[in-house]
Design a protein around this motif. Structure first.
Motif, short mmCIF file in Angstrom:
data_model
loop_
_atom_site.label_atom_id
_atom_site.label_comp_id
_atom_site.label_asym_id
_atom_site.label_seq_id
_atom_site.Cartn_x
_atom_site.Cartn_y
_atom_site.Cartn_z
N ALA A 146 -37.45 -43.68 97.99
CA ALA A 146 -37.98 -42.36 98.31
C ALA A 146 -36.97 -41.26 97.96
CB ALA A 146 -38.36 -42.29 99.78
N ARG A 147 -35.69 -41.53 98.23
CA ARG A 147 -34.66 -40.55 97.85
C ARG A 147 -34.64 -40.35 96.33
NH1 ARG A 147 -29.21 -43.10 98.31
NH2 ARG A 147 -30.11 -44.07 96.46
N ASP A 148 -34.68 -41.43 95.57
CA ASP A 148 -34.67 -41.32 94.11
C ASP A 148 -35.89 -40.56 93.62
OD1 ASP A 148 -32.35 -42.77 94.18
OD2 ASP A 148 -33.28 -44.68 93.58
N TYR A 149 -37.04 -40.78 94.26
CA TYR A 149 -38.25 -40.06 93.90
C TYR A 149 -38.06 -38.56 94.08
CZ TYR A 149 -42.57 -37.66 95.20
OH TYR A 149 -43.57 -36.73 95.35
N ILE A 150 -37.47 -38.15 95.20
CA ILE A 150 -37.26 -36.72 95.47
C ILE A 150 -36.34 -36.12 94.41
CG2 ILE A 150 -36.34 -35.04 97.11
CD1 ILE A 150 -36.97 -37.10 99.34
N VAL A 151 -35.23 -36.77 94.17
CA VAL A 151 -34.23 -36.25 93.24
C VAL A 151 -34.78 -36.17 91.83
CG1 VAL A 151 -31.99 -36.72 92.19
CG2 VAL A 151 -32.29 -37.03 94.65
N ASN A 152 -35.52 -37.19 91.41
CA ASN A 152 -36.03 -37.24 90.04
C ASN A 152 -37.25 -36.34 89.84
OD1 ASN A 152 -34.06 -39.12 89.29
ND2 ASN A 152 -35.35 -40.85 89.89
N SER A 153 -38.07 -36.21 90.86
CA SER A 153 -39.31 -35.44 90.71
C SER A 153 -39.11 -33.95 90.95
CB SER A 153 -40.37 -35.97 91.69
OG SER A 153 -40.65 -37.33 91.46
N TYR A 154 -38.10 -33.60 91.74
CA TYR A 154 -37.87 -32.19 92.09
C TYR A 154 -36.39 -31.86 91.90
CZ TYR A 154 -42.37 -33.14 94.20
OH TYR A 154 -43.68 -33.54 94.39
#
Length: 373
Positions: A146-154
Motif C-alpha cells: 500500500a505504501r508503494d502504491y501511494i508513492v508510485n501513484s501520487y
C-alpha cells in the motif's frame, strides 16, 4: 510524546457490515476504550453497530455509503458532531466518507480542527477521486504494498506523512493448530453433506468479479478429472449489485458439472472453523490487494494457503509461507502447487510471529497520541 488526557477519536467509514475495514474499525475502537479514550464512529450503520456499541463506542448514523447527491447532506451533521464532541482525531478509512470529512475539516477554524488521519485500505484506481486518501496529516498504509502504491501513484504526495501499520490478527482468535470441535463439525456436516470425506479447498471472499471464482472452478474441475477427492467451498455473501455476477458463477459451475463438487456457503461468521477443516485456502484475486486478512487468518491456524504473488497477499506469503506464492494467472503453477500440498502432509505452516493485532493497535494509538501532542 504521549498526551496526558483522554482523546476523543472519531472514525468515519461508509457502513458497518462485514469486511476488513469494518473489523479494523471495531478493533481500534475497542482498544481506544480499553485505554481510557473516547471512541466515536460515524457510518450508515449495519450489522456490526451493536457489537461496536457493546464495547463502549458511540455510533452516529450518517448516510456515508452511497455515491449520490444525498450524501452531501452529511456535511453539516458531521461538522456539528465534530464540534459538539470536541474531536481530537478524525480518522477516515474510505474514499467517499473521506471527501465529506475533508470538506468539513477544511471548513473548521484551523485552531479548532482535529488532526486528520486517512488509511489506505485498498489499491484503488489512481485518479483524483482516490487521491483524497493521501490528504491526511498522517496517511496510514496497511502494508508495504500500500505504501508503494501511494508513492508510485501520487508522486506529489508527502512521503513523510506515510506510516506503514500492517493489519494484524489476534493469535488468540486464530491459534496455531486450532481445529473445530465435534459439535460444530456435526452441524457443518449436516448442513453440507457433500463435503464429507473430501479434501476441502476454500476460496473466501464476497462474490465479486475480481476474486477469481472462475479460476477456482477450473481448478476444482481439473482436480476432480485427475481423481483427487476434493470439494470446493466458496465462502462469501452476495451484494444486491452483484447478483448477475453470482448467477454467472453458478452457471459456470453447472456447465463444468460441479454441482456436487462445489458448495456455495454464503456469508459465514464461522470462518475460523471452516479454515481449520480446509486442506488448502486459496487467494486468487485478479488485482493485487492491499493486505489479505483471510490469508493471514488461515496461516495463523497453520492451514496452507496458495495465492497469487502480488500486492499484500504476495507480501504476507513471502514473509510467512513462501511456498504458497504462485505467479498470477499461471494455472499450471497453481495446479502443481495445490496438488503438492494435497499429497505431501509433511509440508506444515510454521507458527506466525508477524502481523500481530496487538502491534497494529499499539502503533495506531501511538500515532493518535503523537498527533494530538
Amino acid at each position: 510524546m504521549k498526551v496526558s488526557r483522554p482523546l476523543t477519536v472519531l472514525q468515519v467509514v461508509p457502513e458497518l457490515e462485514m469486511g476488513g475495514v469494518e473489523r479494523g474499525t471495531v478493533e481500534v475502537a475497542e482498544e481506544l476504550v480499553r485505554r481510557g479514550h473516547r471512541s466515536l464512529v460515524a457510518s450508515a450503520g449495519g450489522r456490526m453497530v451493536s457489537q461496536l456499541e457493546s464495547l463502549g463506542t458511540r455510533h452516529f448514523q450518517l448516510p456515508l455509503n452511497r455515491k449520490s447527491p444525498g450524501t452531501l447532506r452529511s456535511i453539516l451533521p458531521l461538522r456539528r458532531l465534530i464540534q459538539r464532541e470536541q474531536v481530537d482525531i478524525l480518522h477516515v478509512r474510505s474514499r467517499l466518507p473521506a471527501w465529506i470529512a475533508w470538506f468539513v475539516w477544511r471548513s473548521l477554524p484551523s485552531r479548532s480542527r482535529p488532526r486528520l488521519v486517512t488509511t489506505v485500505h485498498g489499491l484503488y484506481s489512481a485518479n483524483r477521486y482516490s487521491r483524497i486518501m493521501t490528504r491526511g496529516e498522517a496517511v496510514v498504509a496497511v502494508s508495504d504494498a500500500a505504501r508503494d502504491y501511494i508513492v508510485n501513484s501520487y508522486p506529489d504526495a508527502d512521503a513523510s506523512s506515510i506510516e506503514v501499520i500492517h493489519r494484524g490478527v489476534a493469535a488468540a482468535d486464530f491459534p496455531h493448530g486450532f481445529r473445530a470441535d465435534a459439535a460444530w463439525m456435526s452441524s457443518f456436516d449436516e448442513e453440507f453433506p457433500a463435503t464429507l470425506g473430501k479434501q476441502l479447498l476454500t476460496l473466501p471472499g464476497r462474490l465479486v468479479r475480481l476474486k477469481g471464482h472462475s479460476t477456482f472452478l477450473r481448478l476444482i474441475a481439473r482436480l476432480r478429472a485427475e481423481g483427487h477427492p476434493v470439494h470446493g467451498l466458496i465462502v462469501g455473501g452476495v451484494s444486491p449489485s452483484r447478483r448477475e455476477y453470482a448467477a454467472s458463477i453458478h452457471d459456470q459451475c453447472a456447465k463444468l458439472g460441479l454441482e456436487s463438487d462445489v458448495t456455495f456457503t454464503g456469508g459465514r461468521s464461522d470462518i475460523r472453523e471452516i479454515f481449520s477443516i480446509s486442506s488448502v485456502v486459496l487467494s486468487l484475486s485478479a488485482k493485487p490487494e492491499s493486505f489479505g486478512r483471510t490469508v493471514l487468518e488461515a496461516l495463523n491456524l497453520g492451514i496452507p494457503v496458495v495465492g497469487y504473488d502480488h500486492g499484500g497477499v504476495g507480501e504476507i506469503l513471502s514473509n510467512v509461507w513462501p511456498m504458497g506464492a504462485t505467479p498470477k494467472d499461471d494455472f499450471a503453477a497453481l495446479y502443481d502447487r495445490v496438488t503438492t500440498l494435497l499429497r505431501d502432509k509433511r509440508l506444515e505452516v510454521p507458527p506466525v510471529t508477524e502481523y500481530q493485532l496487538s502491534t497494529m493497535l499499539d502503533k495506531t494509538i501511538q500515532l493518535y497520541e503523537r498527533l494530538a501532542a
